[in-house]
Scaffold this active site. Structure first.
Site, PDB file in Angstrom:
ATOM      1  N   SER A   1       3.253  12.138   2.953  1.00 15.39           N
ATOM      2  CA  SER A   1       3.383  10.807   2.366  1.00 15.39           C
ATOM      3  C   SER A   1       4.693  10.125   2.768  1.00 15.39           C
ATOM      4  O   SER A   1       4.927   9.870   3.932  1.00 15.39           O
ATOM      5  CB  SER A   1       3.238  10.909   0.845  1.00 15.39           C
ATOM      6  OG  SER A   1       3.155   9.650   0.248  1.00 15.39           O
TER       7      SER A   1
ATOM      8  N   ASP B   1       3.685   3.039   3.298  1.00 13.87           N
ATOM      9  CA  ASP B   1       4.409   4.290   3.507  1.00 13.87           C
ATOM     10  C   ASP B   1       3.703   5.111   4.581  1.00 13.87           C
ATOM     11  O   ASP B   1       2.744   4.658   5.210  1.00 13.87           O
ATOM     12  CB  ASP B   1       4.565   5.063   2.198  1.00 13.87           C
ATOM     13  CG  ASP B   1       3.256   5.610   1.670  1.00 13.87           C
ATOM     14  OD1 ASP B   1       2.192   5.098   2.063  1.00 13.87           O
ATOM     15  OD2 ASP B   1       3.280   6.560   0.859  1.00 13.87           O
TER      16      ASP B   1
ATOM     17  N   ASP C   1       1.630   7.563   4.781  1.00 12.85           N
ATOM     18  CA  ASP C   1       0.187   7.856   4.786  1.00 12.85           C
ATOM     19  C   ASP C   1      -0.655   6.684   4.297  1.00 12.85           C
ATOM     20  O   ASP C   1      -1.860   6.820   4.099  1.00 12.85           O
ATOM     21  CB  ASP C   1      -0.127   9.122   3.989  1.00 12.85           C
ATOM     22  CG  ASP C   1       0.047   8.960   2.491  1.00 12.85           C
ATOM     23  OD1 ASP C   1       0.873   8.125   2.074  1.00 12.85           O
ATOM     24  OD2 ASP C   1      -0.631   9.672   1.726  1.00 12.85           O
TER      25      ASP C   1
ATOM     26  N   ASP D   1      -0.853   4.925   1.487  1.00 12.32           N
ATOM     27  CA  ASP D   1      -1.405   4.759   0.141  1.00 12.32           C
ATOM     28  C   ASP D   1      -0.479   3.982  -0.787  1.00 12.32           C
ATOM     29  O   ASP D   1      -0.820   3.736  -1.940  1.00 12.32           O
ATOM     30  CB  ASP D   1      -1.796   6.106  -0.476  1.00 12.32           C
ATOM     31  CG  ASP D   1      -0.616   7.025  -0.758  1.00 12.32           C
ATOM     32  OD1 ASP D   1       0.524   6.691  -0.363  1.00 12.32           O
ATOM     33  OD2 ASP D   1      -0.834   8.099  -1.361  1.00 12.32           O
TER      34      ASP D   1
END
Length: 459
Positions: free
Chosen positions: A106, A247, A249, A251
């Site tokens: 992430s 960000d 990833d 999400d």
């Protein structure tokens, strides 16, 4: 290397420094076997698992390790390549797969990596399944190995990005476009670096890209949702209508208005909740926020007649409370926004499209939409710690917390908590005067650093 498997799962899957436990190739092979074992316990026969990743250099080895473990147990794997986490959740459902796996840490730096697992319905697996996986790895008992032609095979899904792009665009009203909007977009050199520009450009926006050149070692590095100052400057420089920061990833979403002001997850949640209520599309006029949500935002939502359910921090907790209260919208200050009408997890691209839709339909700028939201002064400081000692066992920390509480009285609050994904202690102070909350937060930080401070070590 040894396999220390207790515990593997944290607050958002498995996460740690690449080539250190639990994020080793050896453990990842066992994890693949354990995921397969759980699926085969439910019913024998053929199973399919989709596997996506972000742009970290270590993603290649974890991708191969997980697929090796899965296919060794007879599971067919579908390799998606770099794709946002919500894309894995979507494609798991679209392909009627039995599970989905996302390889990503992430918002963490590139040296870290992680693994998130989705069930067939696109929701992250629950604690009971995590515990079963951990038990299998601890015992190294996964069930019998298939022989000969019964081993699994791996396929690359060539149109995974295209499918997700079309899905994201479908959440934007038919007949409407983004024509005339100039957007500064920062993809954090992460999983959305190809998908996000395509979505906005295909809807006819003018897109100025930042953070879209991943090297494998630059994800989240001074860019993306954790560093919105990049697009703050760029929005002013390019005279853009809006800035969008994702960000690593994809999400999380942070936006910047046309004046260069940051619009965080709290304010984005308010904008979307207000719009849904106006359109009578907000069940029971309820949304889910977290303990970090700004008091000013809560007051604004309540003034609109919107009920707010408060959850602990983390999109997993937000989602749980949404399901329990039948809410369709939830989010947190950091930028996770969940629209259950569209996806089963946070989706930065889809969230941005909803805000852009509201801007277009209301003929408003982003600053217009936030003008009536008055946030309370709040200071949030992340303190790197050597290890996570129970906070209530630190007497000096407890003393300073009590002193600050007495100063704030009923007009403010303190929140002290460890990050679930990094060796960081988060210090948040909220009150009525900015200079006071900044000073009090610094006072707490000094004591925390003296007690447990240390070089940042990601979990």
């Amino acid at each position: 290397m040894t396999c220390d498997v207790s515990p593997l799962f944290g607050t958002d899957g498995i996460r740690g420094r690449a080539n250190f436990e639990p994020m080793t190739v050896e453990t990842s092979v066992l994890l693949g076997k354990a995921v397969a074992g759980v699926l085969l316990e439910r019913h024998s026969g053929k199973h399919r698992v989709v596997v996506g990743k972000d742009t970290r250099l270590s993603g290649y080895m974890f991708e191969n390790a997980l697929i090796a473990g899965l296919t060794s147990m007879g599971i067919e794997t579908l390799m998606l390549g770099p794709i946002p986490t919500p894309g894995v959740a979507f494609i798991t459902r679209a392909y009627r797969a039995d599970a989905g796996i996302m390889i990503s840490a992430s918002h963490n730096p590139y040296r870290d990596n992680g693994i998130k697992i989705f069930s067939s319905d696109g929701f992250k697996i629950g604690q009971a399944v995590e515990e079963r996986i951990e038990a299998m790895i601890a015992s190294k008992s996964f069930g019998g190995l298939p022989e000969d032609h019964a081993v699994g095979k791996n396929k690359r899904v060539k149109d995974a990005m295209g499918r997700y792009i079309e899905y994201a665009k479908a959440t934007f009203p038919k007949g409407r476009t983004l024509k005339g909007l100039r957007i500064v977009l920062d993809c954090a050199h992460g999983a959305a670096y190809r998908v996000a520009p395509s979505v906005f450009e295909e809807l006819d926006a003018e897109v100025i890209c930042y953070g879209c050149e991943p090297s494998g070692c630059n994800i989240n590095e001074g860019c993306g949702a954790l560093w919105p100052s990049i697009i703050q400057k760029a929005v002013i420089e390019h005279e853009a209508d809006v800035g969008i920061a994702l960000d690593g990833d994809g999400d999380r979403l942070i936006m910047v208005d046309e004046k260069g002001h940051i619009v965080d997850g709290d304010m984005l949640l308010s904008i979307c909740a207000s719009d849904l209520k106006r359109r009578q599309a907000l069940p029971e006029n309820r949304v889910v926020a977290t303990v970090m949500t700004n008091f000013g935002v809560l007051r604004y939502l309540e003034s609109l007649g919107i009920q707010v359910t408060i959850s602990p921090v983390g999109d997993r907790h937000v989602l749980q409370h949404m399901l329990e209260t039948k809410a369709i919208l939830g989010g947190e200050q950091s930028g996770h926004m969940i629209f259950l009408d569209y996806n089963t997890t946070g989706d930065g691209i889809v969230s941005a499209l909803q805000v852009l839709r509201i801007m277009i339909e209301s003929e408003s700028t982003l600053s217009d939409l936030t003008a009536c939201i008055v946030k309370s002064p709040q200071s949030l400081i992340n303190v790197p710690v050597a290890k996570k000692v129970p906070l209530d066992s630190l007497s000096n920390v407890q003393v300073v917390l009590q002193e600050v509480k007495e100063i704030l009285g009923d007009s403010g609050r303190i929140l002290l908590r460890y990050s679930g994904t990094e060796n960081i202690c988060r210090v948040m102070v909220e009150g009525t005067k900015k200079h006071q909350v900044d000073s009090l937060a610094k006072t707490i930080v000094d004591v925390v650093e003296a007690e447990i401070g240390g070089a940042e070590i990601s979990e």
